[in-house]
Design a protein around this motif. Structure first.
Motif, short mmCIF file in Angstrom:
data_model
loop_
_atom_site.label_atom_id
_atom_site.label_comp_id
_atom_site.label_asym_id
_atom_site.label_seq_id
_atom_site.Cartn_x
_atom_site.Cartn_y
_atom_site.Cartn_z
N LEU A 1 -47.07 20.78 -2.63
CA LEU A 1 -46.25 21.97 -2.87
C LEU A 1 -44.89 21.66 -3.49
N PHE A 2 -44.47 20.40 -3.47
CA PHE A 2 -43.19 20.02 -4.07
C PHE A 2 -43.39 19.02 -5.20
N GLY A 3 -44.61 19.07 -5.77
CA GLY A 3 -44.93 18.21 -6.89
C GLY A 3 -45.83 17.06 -6.49
N ILE A 4 -46.69 16.64 -7.41
CA ILE A 4 -47.64 15.58 -7.11
C ILE A 4 -46.93 14.26 -6.83
N GLY B 1 -48.46 14.60 4.10
CA GLY B 1 -48.19 15.78 3.29
C GLY B 1 -47.06 15.53 2.33
N ALA B 2 -46.36 16.61 1.96
CA ALA B 2 -45.25 16.48 1.03
C ALA B 2 -44.14 15.63 1.63
N ARG B 3 -43.62 14.71 0.81
CA ARG B 3 -42.54 13.83 1.26
C ARG B 3 -41.18 14.35 0.78
N THR B 4 -40.16 13.90 1.43
CA THR B 4 -38.80 14.24 1.03
C THR B 4 -38.49 13.59 -0.32
N GLY B 5 -37.37 13.97 -0.92
CA GLY B 5 -37.03 13.49 -2.25
C GLY B 5 -36.98 11.98 -2.36
N GLN C 1 -41.72 16.18 4.45
CA GLN C 1 -40.91 17.36 4.18
C GLN C 1 -41.17 18.49 5.17
N HIS C 2 -42.39 18.59 5.71
CA HIS C 2 -42.86 19.72 6.51
C HIS C 2 -42.84 20.98 5.65
N SER C 3 -43.88 21.11 4.82
CA SER C 3 -43.91 22.12 3.76
C SER C 3 -43.71 23.55 4.27
N ALA C 4 -44.48 23.95 5.29
CA ALA C 4 -44.41 25.33 5.75
C ALA C 4 -43.02 25.67 6.26
N ARG C 5 -42.43 24.77 7.02
CA ARG C 5 -41.09 25.01 7.55
C ARG C 5 -40.08 25.12 6.41
#
Length: 332
Positions: A163-166, A209-213, A219-223
């Motif tokens: 959700l924050f890019g591949i 899942g999605a990682r931080t920058g 990242q915890h996408s839903a939150r």
């Protein structure tokens, strides 16, 4: 202060082949991060249902499985990478079954019934796709022994957290789990390639899942979405989680369809967000009918949702990373 919940490392027990009569085979394309996985039913087939929840599915023969349609038994199921190209692998499974004399008698011929579903892994293998030869090879590899997990077969190119890019995603994979209760066995095998994160239901925290920058934490996408963080929505059809839940209980075709529907609760517990516009999430349900016990559908549904959730967690725990795509075991 409440005690911290320990990070679970051990896999949940069980495999799809714990349901007697089923055989599982994986084929991974040499030198390419994609592949396919086949489940071979007993020679007479197994009652089957399906439920497609994602908005971007790639499937074959799922209409046949609707409760009001004629055929109620299948001879194999196929899960494949390669997006829509991967549906070609089902032809190899059909030919392999025909060579063994398996299939639905139709006049002088036998027609093997092989529903299939595909996931999108073309991020990693844009020109490598499972074909009929790959489907045949998966059948040749099929065994009643516990199936491999992680980055094999349909789980080879699986990724999660897009959700924050591949570039901030992680590796997914394929995993299994089973339970024996109430006189029956219920098992699942799931290829986890979700847009969302894989969540441990025991803690509510993401496992992969999605990682931080900086790429070093989750990242915890839903939150993050609830808090207003902008997402980078991948193209439609760029993900998809596929699975098979199986039991030795006696089920009718409508009951098998209901079992597939309820089993999606296991995806909802372990993947967040799930069933998105970019996912083609599909679950099949198989019933071999060899158990003497006949528990209520509420019991079977409870077991099915649980093994699906466990299989999802096992998939990411067994996964191995690729350059730029770490796995759970590496990020932790």
């Amino acid at each position: 202060m409440p005690e911290a919940v320990p990070r679970l490392i051990e896999r949940f027990p069980g495999h799809l082949t714990d349901v007697a009569g089923l055989r599982v085979g994986h084929h991974t394309l040499p030198g390419a991060p994609t592949g396919c996985s086949v489940v071979l039913c007993p020679p007479g087939g197994a009652v089957c249902g399906a439920d497609v929840r994602g908005a971007a599915p790639g499937t074959r023969e799922t209409d046949l499985l609707h409760s009001d349609n004629l055929v109620d038994r299948v001879h194999a199921l196929l899960l494949s990478g390669g997006s829509a190209f991967g549906l070609d692998a089902a032809g190899g499974v059909m030919r392999w079954l025909e060579a063994q004399g398996h299939g639905l008698p139709v006049g002088p011929a036998r027609v093997p019934i092989v529903p299939a579903a595909v996931l999108f892994d073309l991020w990693l293998a844009p020109t490598a796709r499972p074909d009929a030869a790959a489907g045949w090879a998966a059948c040749e590899a099929a065994s009643s022994q516990p199936e491999a997990e992680g980055c094999v077969g349909a789980g080879t190119g699986a990724t999660v957290g897009k959700l924050f890019g591949i570039g901030r995603a992680m590796k997914g994979g394929i995993g299994s789990a089973s339970l024996q209760a109430h006189g029956v066995t219920v098992a699942a095998m799931v290829a986890v390639n979700a847009i969302g994160d894989v969540i441990d239901p025991a803690t509510g925290q993401p496992l992969a899942g999605a990682r931080t920058g900086d790429g070093m934490a989750l990242q915890h996408s839903a939150r993050s979405i609830v808090q207003g963080l902008a997402v980078q929505v991948p193209a439609t059809g760029s993900a998809t989680t596929l699975g098979i839940v199986a039991t030795d209980a006696v089920l009718t075709k409508p009951q098998a369809n209901r079992l597939a529907t309820v089993a999606h609760d296991g995806l909802a517990r372990s993947i967040n967000p799930v069933h998105t516009a970019s996912d083609g999430d599909t679950l099949f349900a198989l019933a071999t009918g060899t158990a003497a016990a006949a528990p209520p559908m509420s019991v079977l549904g409870t077991l099915a949702a649980e093994v699906v959730a466990r299989a999802v967690l096992n998939a990411v725990r067994a996964a191995t990373g690729l350059p730029g795509l770490p796995a759970w075991r590496e990020l932790g």
